[in-house]
Design an enzyme around this catalytic site. Structure first.
Site, PDB file in Angstrom:
ATOM      1  CB  ILE A 439      -0.954   0.001   1.210  1.00  0.00           C
ATOM      2  CG1 ILE A 439      -1.914  -1.192   1.115  1.00  0.00           C
ATOM      3  CG2 ILE A 439      -1.729   1.307   1.310  1.00  0.00           C
ATOM      4  CD1 ILE A 439      -2.778  -1.402   2.333  1.00  0.00           C
ATOM      5  CG  HIS A 440       4.050   2.129   2.968  1.00  0.00           C
ATOM      6  ND1 HIS A 440       4.754   1.309   3.838  1.00  0.00           N
ATOM      7  CD2 HIS A 440       3.333   2.963   3.768  1.00  0.00           C
ATOM      8  CE1 HIS A 440       4.482   1.628   5.071  1.00  0.00           C
ATOM      9  NE2 HIS A 440       3.618   2.622   5.063  1.00  0.00           N
ATOM     10  CD  GLU A 441       5.571   6.639  -1.318  1.00  0.00           C
ATOM     11  OE1 GLU A 441       5.311   7.301  -2.340  1.00  0.00           O
ATOM     12  OE2 GLU A 441       5.528   7.127  -0.175  1.00  0.00           O
ATOM     13  N   GLY A 442       1.546   3.741  -3.194  1.00  0.00           N
ATOM     14  CA  GLY A 442       0.667   3.348  -4.286  1.00  0.00           C
ATOM     15  C   GLY A 442       0.341   1.877  -4.322  1.00  0.00           C
ATOM     16  CG  HIS A 447       2.832   1.111  -8.577  1.00  0.00           C
ATOM     17  ND1 HIS A 447       3.616   2.215  -8.797  1.00  0.00           N
ATOM     18  CD2 HIS A 447       2.581   1.094  -7.238  1.00  0.00           C
ATOM     19  CE1 HIS A 447       3.851   2.834  -7.649  1.00  0.00           C
ATOM     20  NE2 HIS A 447       3.221   2.178  -6.693  1.00  0.00           N
TER      21      HIS A 447
END
Length: 598
Positions: A439-442, A447
């Site tokens: 979940i972190h950074e998308g 992506h």
């Protein structure tokens, strides 16, 4: 204590897989040596083992708390931060004229992997601060750099990235935080940000927030977003701290993992407006912030690799020591029990862990080597190609490492059995820490759409062609090695399918992007499997060459590399074929499912 990483593997990745010593021929690194690189890694390992790892469980069990005035962390966090800063890691990659050591990116990231393995929650404060300082170095005005950069480099100030809002997660084009220009050229910011890691704490004298906001009157969408530097405390012209800025901690969030990292809700402008200064050009804030976001995406991949690696090493030790049952061929109930590792299915799970953890670390360091080439290679064409290839692979590195890091940590629990999910063993916490990374950074869908909808088709497919050329070169080399040639042959059909499906979906996007991108996460996963298989094939080739002159210890190490490559290419690479069948058929069941039918 079990090592945080396999030191021999790190040496292999740096000096055999990537040939990091070749960087010494570049003018920027002329004063360095392999001994300096190794000393950097030794220092990182020592600090990580002595000051980060011991409070990993304590920080998890005793979350940060807010007493109404200050946020409190377990005291060991401050000691770890100070040691990290005093060792120079916050600014190691900066230029000498900025106070840095001009350390190669790939060496610095290798060192940081030790800290993330030891205690990812405590390491996150430095991870964010390095990214915020890099953003300031790239786009900040000289006055901003003079006022903030040295303090961020020596650990007096830390940094954050403040993007997400309570009403907007990944849809950054819709953020509502506003900035109003003042007569003195500064801005007053009003709004709220959420899930801001490191947003408040007691580790540093000041916190430098990098905030996305919309200048009053700016157009809707991403073109209206600008980037601002908003400190927790204002800084006077002489460098001393001034008044408290209008940035308020609205609350701490409580996560399932990374618990010693403060996750905050921040309010800007409750008392007249938070003072901020514009970073870079107005209206180009999101483009500027993408530098930090992409750096963080590779960084999250490295977090995932390090956590998976720690769990793998701990689980390998456990499997070697724990007696459990007998082999199927043994019918004597009075015979001694064998160790867990003697069971074939346990070795299968350990092989998968090894393939995921070591593969993810290799993948992240390869990405760091591309970043290095993009900025310091002597040949302008190589620099351009490295940047283009890194742009293509960034969503893959982040997503593959995060997804299969979770799979690796899940296997760690499975191998330990009942011991795996009790807090007395580290695997339980490591699994929770790992689960945040997808979940972190998308999330994966973000992506997947980025990869399929933008990256593989950018510049008429130039980055994709660079990737395919690099893979083909490795396959050609692999055909000359006995034992490796079979692994090379296994790429033929998956690569052909990747080419055809990529072309098909790229064409479909022009007329029906909804259908073309409906299964983007499947494309992302299939691409990631091929990328990972290529990374493993490259490692196997290096290991095969090393066997010719290896001593007994290295022979075991190289044989393990080759066997892990064989496992991944035989078990994971063929799994792309049904994925490509689904993609080629443009399977649309999730697309056509209607809300009311749930």
């Amino acid at each position: 204590m079990t090592t945080l990483l396999n030191d021999r593997d790190l040496q292999f990745l740096l000096y055999e897989f990537l040939d990091t010593e070749a960087l010494l021929d570049r003018p920027r690194y002329a004063d360095h040596s392999r001994e300096i690189f190794d000393a950097t890694l030794d220092t990182a390992r020592e600090i990580a083992a002595d000051l980060f790892a011991p409070h990993n469980a304590k920080g998890d069990a005793n979350e940060p708390h807010f007493d109404g005035e200050r946020v409190h962390l377990v005291p060991e966090t401050k000691a770890a931060w100070d040691a990290f800063a005093q060792a120079g890691f916050l600014s190691a990659h900066w230029n000498e004229n900025e106070g840095g050591l001009q350390m190669p990116e790939v060496v610095l990231r290798s060192a940081i992997a030790y800290f993330k393995s030891a205690n990812v929650a405590t390491a996150s404060y430095s991870f964010l601060s390095i990214g915020a300082a890099n953003l300031l170095r790239s786009f900040g005005m000289q006055e901003q750099k003079t006022r903030y950069l040295a303090q961020m480099g020596d650990g007096r100030f830390s940094g954050t990235m403040a993007l997400t809002e309570p009403g907007q997660g990944s849809a950054l084009g819709d953020i509502t935080t506003r900035a109003e220009l003042q007569a003195d050229g500064t801005y007053r910011l009003f709004g709220q940000k959420m899930f801001i890691s490191g947003g408040d704490h007691n580790l540093t004298d000041n916190i430098v927030h990098m905030v996305l906001a919309r200048i009053k009157g700016a157009p809707a969408g991403v073109k209206g977003i600008s980037l601002f530097l908003v400190p927790k405390y204002l800084v006077n012209d002489n460098g001393s701290l001034g008044a408290r800025n209008d940035v308020t901690l609205a609350g701490l969030l409580h996560k399932m993992g990374w618990r010693n990292t403060t996750s905050t809700v921040l309010s800007f402008g409750e008392k007249g407006g938070a003072v901020g200064t514009l970073v870079g050009e107005a209206g180009k804030g999101l483009g500027h912030m993408f530098q930090m976001m992409n750096e963080a995406r590779i960084g999250i991949g490295l977090c995932a690799a390090a956590i998976a690696y720690r769990a793998y090493l701990l689980t390998l030790d456990y499997a070697r020591e724990r007696p459990q049952g007998r082999r199927p061929s043994c019918k004597d109930p009075l015979s001694p029990q064998v160790k867990l590792i003697e069971h074939v299915d346990v070795r299968r799970m350990l092989l998968a862990q090894k393939a995921y953890a070591e593969g993810a670390l290799a993948m992240c360091l390869y990405a760091s080597s591309l970043f290095e080439d993009q900025h310091t290679h002597a040949d302008p064409q190589v620099r351009r190609d490295a940047g283009l290839l890194l742009d293509l692979l960034t969503p893959v590195v982040k997503s593959w490492a995060s997804k299969y890091g979770c799979a690796s940590n899940d296997l760690a629990i499975q191998i330990l059995g009942g011991s795996g999910y009790i807090r007395e063993y580290q695997q339980e916490q490591l699994y929770r820490d790992q689960r945040l990374n997808p979940i972190h950074e998308g999330a994966e869908a973000i992506h997947g759409i980025d990869l399929l909808g933008r990256k593989v088709i950018m510049q008429s497919g130039a980055a994709y062609r660079l990737f395919r050329t690099a893979v083909d070169a490795t396959l050609e080399e692999g055909r000359t090695f006995a034992g490796i040639e079979l692994l090379s042959a296994g790429f033929t059909t998956p690569l052909a399918r990747l080419d055809s499906v990529t072309a098909q979906l790229a064409q479909l996007q022009a007329g029906d992007p909804e259908r073309a991108l409906a299964n983007a996460i499947v494309y992302l996963d299939a691409f990631g499997r091929i990328f990972a298989a290529w990374i493993w094939l490259k490692q196997a080739l290096v290991a095969q060459r090393g066997l010719a002159t290896a001593n007994d210890a290295d022979r075991d190490f190289y044989s393990g590399k080759i066997h892990a490559a064989r496992y991944y290419c035989n078990w994971e690479l063929p799994a792309t074929l049904p994925q490509f069948d689904l993609l080629a058929g443009v399977e649309e069941t999730p697309l056509t499912m209607q809300d009311a039918w749930f």
